[in-house]
Design a protein around this motif. Structure first.
Motif, PDB file in Angstrom:
ATOM      1  N   LEU A   1     -39.676 -15.288  11.060  1.00 25.78           N
ATOM      2  CA  LEU A   1     -40.213 -15.899   9.841  1.00 25.78           C
ATOM      3  C   LEU A   1     -39.959 -17.401   9.827  1.00 25.78           C
ATOM      4  CD1 LEU A   1     -39.064 -13.191   7.277  1.00 25.78           C
ATOM      5  CD2 LEU A   1     -41.438 -13.736   7.855  1.00 25.78           C
ATOM      6  N   SER A   2     -38.742 -17.787  10.141  1.00 20.44           N
ATOM      7  CA  SER A   2     -38.382 -19.203  10.128  1.00 20.44           C
ATOM      8  C   SER A   2     -39.233 -19.999  11.110  1.00 20.44           C
ATOM      9  CB  SER A   2     -36.902 -19.358  10.461  1.00 20.44           C
ATOM     10  OG  SER A   2     -36.558 -20.709  10.543  1.00 20.44           O
ATOM     11  N   ASN A   3     -39.331 -19.514  12.330  1.00 21.93           N
ATOM     12  CA  ASN A   3     -40.119 -20.225  13.350  1.00 21.93           C
ATOM     13  C   ASN A   3     -41.583 -20.336  12.939  1.00 21.93           C
ATOM     14  OD1 ASN A   3     -37.893 -20.612  14.992  1.00 21.93           O
ATOM     15  ND2 ASN A   3     -38.292 -18.793  16.223  1.00 21.93           N
ATOM     16  N   TYR A   4     -42.142 -19.278  12.395  1.00 24.15           N
ATOM     17  CA  TYR A   4     -43.554 -19.290  12.012  1.00 24.15           C
ATOM     18  C   TYR A   4     -43.797 -20.240  10.840  1.00 24.15           C
ATOM     19  CZ  TYR A   4     -48.285 -17.723  11.125  1.00 24.15           C
ATOM     20  OH  TYR A   4     -49.662 -17.688  10.963  1.00 24.15           O
ATOM     21  N   LEU A   5     -42.935 -20.166   9.841  1.00 25.60           N
ATOM     22  CA  LEU A   5     -43.142 -20.961   8.627  1.00 25.60           C
ATOM     23  C   LEU A   5     -42.908 -22.447   8.843  1.00 25.60           C
ATOM     24  CD1 LEU A   5     -41.597 -18.452   6.074  1.00 25.60           C
ATOM     25  CD2 LEU A   5     -44.038 -18.922   6.473  1.00 25.60           C
ATOM     26  N   LYS A   6     -42.246 -22.822   9.930  1.00 23.75           N
ATOM     27  CA  LYS A   6     -42.076 -24.233  10.261  1.00 23.75           C
ATOM     28  C   LYS A   6     -43.371 -24.839  10.797  1.00 23.75           C
ATOM     29  CE  LYS A   6     -37.180 -24.010  11.402  1.00 23.75           C
ATOM     30  NZ  LYS A   6     -36.184 -24.017  12.494  1.00 23.75           N
ATOM     31  N   GLY A   7     -44.289 -23.990  11.243  1.00 24.96           N
ATOM     32  CA  GLY A   7     -45.556 -24.450  11.800  1.00 24.96           C
ATOM     33  C   GLY A   7     -46.634 -24.570  10.737  1.00 24.96           C
ATOM     34  N   LYS A   8     -47.842 -24.705  11.191  1.00 30.87           N
ATOM     35  CA  LYS A   8     -48.990 -24.838  10.290  1.00 30.87           C
ATOM     36  C   LYS A   8     -49.367 -23.450   9.762  1.00 30.87           C
ATOM     37  CE  LYS A   8     -53.741 -26.497  10.219  1.00 30.87           C
ATOM     38  NZ  LYS A   8     -53.875 -27.586   9.310  1.00 30.87           N
ATOM     39  N   THR A   9     -49.273 -23.291   8.445  1.00 29.01           N
ATOM     40  CA  THR A   9     -49.559 -22.015   7.803  1.00 29.01           C
ATOM     41  C   THR A   9     -50.025 -22.248   6.370  1.00 29.01           C
ATOM     42  OG1 THR A   9     -48.665 -19.845   7.190  1.00 29.01           O
ATOM     43  CG2 THR A   9     -47.143 -21.695   7.112  1.00 29.01           C
ATOM     44  N   GLN A  10     -50.798 -21.309   5.864  1.00 29.58           N
ATOM     45  CA  GLN A  10     -51.215 -21.337   4.467  1.00 29.58           C
ATOM     46  C   GLN A  10     -50.270 -20.531   3.580  1.00 29.58           C
ATOM     47  OE1 GLN A  10     -55.455 -20.418   3.897  1.00 29.58           O
ATOM     48  NE2 GLN A  10     -55.686 -20.653   6.105  1.00 29.58           N
ATOM     49  N   ILE A  11     -49.360 -19.812   4.203  1.00 27.28           N
ATOM     50  CA  ILE A  11     -48.441 -18.957   3.452  1.00 27.28           C
ATOM     51  C   ILE A  11     -47.479 -19.827   2.651  1.00 27.28           C
ATOM     52  CG2 ILE A  11     -46.640 -17.197   3.634  1.00 27.28           C
ATOM     53  CD1 ILE A  11     -48.025 -16.337   6.291  1.00 27.28           C
ATOM     54  N   GLU A  12     -47.396 -19.542   1.358  1.00 26.37           N
ATOM     55  CA  GLU A  12     -46.541 -20.317   0.465  1.00 26.37           C
ATOM     56  C   GLU A  12     -45.249 -19.592   0.109  1.00 26.37           C
ATOM     57  OE1 GLU A  12     -49.067 -21.158  -2.881  1.00 26.37           O
ATOM     58  OE2 GLU A  12     -50.403 -22.427  -1.675  1.00 26.37           O
ATOM     59  N   ARG A  13     -45.278 -18.264   0.180  1.00 29.82           N
ATOM     60  CA  ARG A  13     -44.093 -17.506  -0.227  1.00 29.82           C
ATOM     61  C   ARG A  13     -43.961 -16.244   0.604  1.00 29.82           C
ATOM     62  NH1 ARG A  13     -42.864 -15.981  -6.329  1.00 29.82           N
ATOM     63  NH2 ARG A  13     -40.698 -16.524  -6.069  1.00 29.82           N
TER      64      ARG A  13
ATOM     65  N   SER B   1     -23.819  -3.738   0.488  1.00 29.01           N
ATOM     66  CA  SER B   1     -23.286  -4.988   1.036  1.00 29.01           C
ATOM     67  C   SER B   1     -23.936  -5.341   2.378  1.00 29.01           C
ATOM     68  CB  SER B   1     -21.767  -4.899   1.204  1.00 29.01           C
ATOM     69  OG  SER B   1     -21.437  -3.867   2.122  1.00 29.01           O
ATOM     70  N   GLN B   2     -24.423  -4.354   3.130  1.00 29.83           N
ATOM     71  CA  GLN B   2     -25.086  -4.623   4.401  1.00 29.83           C
ATOM     72  C   GLN B   2     -26.414  -5.359   4.203  1.00 29.83           C
ATOM     73  OE1 GLN B   2     -24.534  -0.364   5.765  1.00 29.83           O
ATOM     74  NE2 GLN B   2     -24.522  -1.437   7.724  1.00 29.83           N
ATOM     75  N   LEU B   3     -26.991  -5.236   3.033  1.00 25.40           N
ATOM     76  CA  LEU B   3     -28.254  -5.914   2.759  1.00 25.40           C
ATOM     77  C   LEU B   3     -28.080  -7.428   2.776  1.00 25.40           C
ATOM     78  CD1 LEU B   3     -29.740  -3.586   0.009  1.00 25.40           C
ATOM     79  CD2 LEU B   3     -30.060  -3.489   2.482  1.00 25.40           C
ATOM     80  N   ASN B   4     -26.847  -7.891   2.603  1.00 24.75           N
ATOM     81  CA  ASN B   4     -26.579  -9.327   2.685  1.00 24.75           C
ATOM     82  C   ASN B   4     -26.888  -9.881   4.067  1.00 24.75           C
ATOM     83  OD1 ASN B   4     -25.832  -9.699   0.030  1.00 24.75           O
ATOM     84  ND2 ASN B   4     -23.699  -9.166   0.429  1.00 24.75           N
ATOM     85  N   ASN B   5     -26.991  -9.017   5.079  1.00 27.08           N
ATOM     86  CA  ASN B   5     -27.356  -9.475   6.425  1.00 27.08           C
ATOM     87  C   ASN B   5     -28.747 -10.108   6.438  1.00 27.08           C
ATOM     88  OD1 ASN B   5     -24.973  -8.688   7.763  1.00 27.08           O
ATOM     89  ND2 ASN B   5     -25.691  -6.578   7.782  1.00 27.08           N
ATOM     90  N   PHE B   6     -29.566  -9.753   5.477  1.00 35.98           N
ATOM     91  CA  PHE B   6     -30.867 -10.403   5.339  1.00 35.98           C
ATOM     92  C   PHE B   6     -30.754 -11.653   4.487  1.00 35.98           C
ATOM     93  CE2 PHE B   6     -32.923  -6.677   7.035  1.00 35.98           C
ATOM     94  CZ  PHE B   6     -34.103  -7.174   7.565  1.00 35.98           C
ATOM     95  N   PHE B   7     -30.047 -11.560   3.369  1.00 38.24           N
ATOM     96  CA  PHE B   7     -30.018 -12.648   2.413  1.00 38.24           C
ATOM     97  C   PHE B   7     -29.264 -13.874   2.912  1.00 38.24           C
ATOM     98  CE2 PHE B   7     -30.640  -8.936  -0.466  1.00 38.24           C
ATOM     99  CZ  PHE B   7     -31.918  -9.273  -0.849  1.00 38.24           C
ATOM    100  N   GLU B   8     -28.106 -13.679   3.508  1.00 36.96           N
ATOM    101  CA  GLU B   8     -27.288 -14.811   3.944  1.00 36.96           C
ATOM    102  C   GLU B   8     -28.009 -15.699   4.972  1.00 36.96           C
ATOM    103  OE1 GLU B   8     -23.601 -12.927   4.971  1.00 36.96           O
ATOM    104  OE2 GLU B   8     -23.100 -12.590   2.852  1.00 36.96           O
TER     105      GLU B   8
ATOM    106  N   ALA C   1     -31.206 -16.034   5.409  1.00 36.16           N
ATOM    107  CA  ALA C   1     -32.356 -16.635   4.732  1.00 36.16           C
ATOM    108  C   ALA C   1     -31.938 -17.832   3.906  1.00 36.16           C
ATOM    109  CB  ALA C   1     -33.067 -15.597   3.870  1.00 36.16           C
ATOM    110  N   VAL C   2     -30.840 -17.683   3.163  1.00 34.94           N
ATOM    111  CA  VAL C   2     -30.332 -18.784   2.349  1.00 34.94           C
ATOM    112  C   VAL C   2     -29.922 -19.952   3.248  1.00 34.94           C
ATOM    113  CG1 VAL C   2     -28.437 -19.472   0.817  1.00 34.94           C
ATOM    114  CG2 VAL C   2     -29.659 -17.333   0.415  1.00 34.94           C
ATOM    115  N   SER C   3     -29.272 -19.649   4.372  1.00 33.28           N
ATOM    116  CA  SER C   3     -28.881 -20.692   5.324  1.00 33.28           C
ATOM    117  C   SER C   3     -30.091 -21.452   5.854  1.00 33.28           C
ATOM    118  CB  SER C   3     -28.173 -20.058   6.510  1.00 33.28           C
ATOM    119  OG  SER C   3     -26.823 -20.212   6.411  1.00 33.28           O
TER     120      SER C   3
END
Length: 153
Positions: free
Chosen positions: A110-122, A136-143, A145-147
């Motif tokens: 997601l990070s690599n793609y969204l750094k490029g040219k895209t129309q996706i806003e969210r 608590s394991q779900l934080n493996n996604f959130f942490e 992403a926040v970083s």
């Protein structure tokens, strides 16, 4: 579409989603089929293939197929001029892909793609704890992403 996220989509969206999804054939791990969203408040449903059947045995998701499915969804969203997209933790349910590894692969893709040219806003990742997964394991996604958000601002 008998369990997990697929079953939830079917229950909320309507049986025609399943009928439409079954019209897509010859799909492999990491491929994505697009259907209408029927009764859901979305225009499309992207069905990422995380389990495949080959000669009567099951093939489960891998790092490569999760990465490819994530990327395919993003590229389809752009081609369909979709501004927002919601992802579950791909492959972590019935396909049994490890949650921590799925987080790593999806966030990086997601990070690599969204750094490029895209129309996706969210991009939203929606997570639900299931049997065998601690909330608590779900934080493996959130942490991560926040970083990523903090480092890109």
């Amino acid at each position: 579409m008998s369990s997990g996220v697929s079953a939830a989509i079917l229950k909320a969206g309507g049986e025609s989603i399943k009928t439409e999804a079954r019209q897509h054939t010859d799909l492999n791990l990491g491929d994505v089929a697009v259907t209408s969203a029927e009764n859901l408040s979305a225009k499309y449903i992207f069905h990422a293939i995380t389990i495949d059947v080959d000669e009567n045995y099951l093939i489960y998701a891998s790092e490569e197929s999760i990465q490819r499915a994530t990327l395919n969804c993003l590229e389809l969203a752009d081609s369909l001029q979709v501004k927002t997209i919601v992802f579950p933790a791909l492959g972590t349910g019935v396909a049994k892909f490890p949650l921590e590894k799925a987080a790593e692969v999806m966030i990086e893709t997601l990070s690599n793609y969204l750094k490029g040219k895209t129309q996706i806003e969210r991009v939203t990742i929606t997570l639900y704890p299931r049997e065998g997964i601690e909330p608590s394991q779900l934080n493996n996604f959130f942490e991560p992403a926040v970083s990523l958000l903090a480092s890109n601002s």
